[in-house]
Scaffold this motif. Structure first.
Motif, PDB file in Angstrom:
ATOM      1  N   VAL A  69       1.171  -0.746  -9.410  1.00 15.41           N
ATOM      2  CA  VAL A  69       0.006  -1.625  -9.278  1.00 15.41           C
ATOM      3  C   VAL A  69      -0.944  -1.046  -8.243  1.00 15.41           C
ATOM      4  O   VAL A  69      -0.669  -0.010  -7.622  1.00 15.41           O
ATOM      5  N   GLU A  70      -2.065  -1.737  -8.072  1.00 19.54           N
ATOM      6  CA  GLU A  70      -3.087  -1.347  -7.099  1.00 19.54           C
ATOM      7  C   GLU A  70      -3.714   0.007  -7.420  1.00 19.54           C
ATOM      8  O   GLU A  70      -4.399   0.593  -6.564  1.00 19.54           O
ATOM      9  N   GLU A  71      -3.471   0.490  -8.624  1.00 19.47           N
ATOM     10  CA  GLU A  71      -4.042   1.781  -9.031  1.00 19.47           C
ATOM     11  C   GLU A  71      -3.770   2.867  -7.989  1.00 19.47           C
ATOM     12  O   GLU A  71      -4.627   3.679  -7.640  1.00 19.47           O
ATOM     13  N   SER A  91       3.336  -0.563  -2.441  1.00 23.20           N
ATOM     14  CA  SER A  91       3.755  -1.016  -3.770  1.00 23.20           C
ATOM     15  C   SER A  91       4.336   0.154  -4.556  1.00 23.20           C
ATOM     16  O   SER A  91       3.817   1.281  -4.488  1.00 23.20           O
ATOM     17  N   ALA A  93       4.944   2.875  -7.159  1.00 22.00           N
ATOM     18  CA  ALA A  93       4.044   3.552  -8.091  1.00 22.00           C
ATOM     19  C   ALA A  93       4.530   4.982  -8.266  1.00 22.00           C
ATOM     20  O   ALA A  93       5.248   5.520  -7.417  1.00 22.00           O
TER      21      ALA A  93
END
Length: 231
Positions: A69-71, A91, A93
Motif C-alpha cells: 500500500v501507499e504506493e 507498510s 511492500a
C-alpha cells in the motif's frame, strides 16, 4: 560386414507422430529384449506446463508484480531485467516473482541464485504461491548476489520485500541451480526430459534401434588399425 538381423517388426501405429508416448511390450530372453506388441499411451486431461529451464536465467519467463500500500514500490521490466524502486515506509511492500506459465521441479535439491545490484537490504523469501512471506525472511539481498535453498513447492514464488528505509534494485537474473553440497542421503531424484533430445534424426535413429537388433549373428567387421601408444 554382415547386415544386422532384425528380431522383430511391426506395422506403424496410427497416430504415432502425435502421441505423448509409445509403449513397446515384450519379454527378456537370454539377456535380449524380445518385443511382441506396440501401443500408444492414451492421455486424457490437461497437458502439464513445461518445466522451467534448470541452470539458466529464468527471470525473463517470470511474471513480476508489486504488492503493498501507499504506493511504496514501483517496478518495471527493462528487457530481461526487473527494476524495483522502494520508497521509505513501514507498510509491507515489494515485488513478487511467479512463473504461472511454467512448472517448477519437485524433489529437486537445488538453490535459487539471484544476481544484480541494489543499494539496500532487501528481504527475499521463497513461498508457496498465494501465501504471505513470514516475518523472518529466508535471506537478505545486499549487494550483487544471493543464494537461497529451493523448497519442494511446484507452484512457488519469490517475494522481495522493501526495507523500511527504502532501496533501489536492478535484478538481472534468477536461476535454479543444483545445490552446492548436501549432507543428507537423497532418497529421490529428478529426471529432466526434453522433447528435442528424443526427436528422430539420421544420427539418433541407429541408437534408438540398437536394442532391437540381435547380437547373436556374427559380425564380420574389418579390423581397426592400432593407434600408436604415447607411453
Amino acid at each position: 560386414m554382415a547386415e544386422a538381423q532384425a528380431i522383430w517388426e511391426a506395422p506403424v501405429v496410427k497416430g504415432w507422430r502425435e502421441a505423448e508416448s509409445i509403449d513397446v511390450h515384450g519379454t527378456m530372453n537370454d539377456g535380449i529384449f524380445r518385443p511382441d506388441a506396440i501401443a500408444i499411451t492414451e492421455f486424457h486431461g490437461v497437458t502439464a506446463p513445461a518445466l522451467v529451464p534448470l541452470g539458466e536465467n529464468i527471470l525473463g519467463l517470470a511474471q513480476p508484480r508489486p504488492f503493498g500500500v501507499e504506493e511504496r514500490v514501483v517496478i518495471r521490466k527493462d528487457g530481461g531485467q526487473v527494476v524495483m524502486d522502494c520508497k521509505p515506509g513501514r507498510s509491507p511492500a515489494g515485488l513478487i516473482l511467479r512463473w504461472p506459465d511454467f512448472r517448477l521441479p519437485t524433489s529437486y535439491q537445488g538453490q535459487w541464485l539471484l544476481k544484480g545490484h541494489n543499494d539496500g537490504k532487501i528481504a527475499v523469501t521463497p513461498v508457496k504461491a498465494g501465501q504471505d512471506a513470514p516475518a523472518v525472511p529466508a535471506g537478505y539481498w545486499k549487494g550483487e548476489a544471493l543464494s537461497l535453498a529451493f523448497t519442494e513447492h511446484e507452484d512457488q514464488a519469490l517475494v522481495l520485500a522493501c526495507p523500511v528505509e527504502g532501496a533501489s534494485a536492478l535484478l538481472q537474473s534468477v536461476t535454479l541451480a543444483p545445490a552446492e553440497s548436501s549432507t543428507s542421503v537423497l532418497a529421490r531424484g529428478t529426471w529432466i526430459w526434453r522433447e528435442e533430445d528424443w526427436r528422430l534424426t539420421r544420427r539418433t535413429l541407429p541408437e534408438l534401434l540398437l536394442p532391437l537388433v540381435s547380437l547373436n549373428s556374427p559380425c564380420r567387421c574389418p579390423p581397426r588399425p592400432m593407434q600408436p601408444s604415447r607411453d
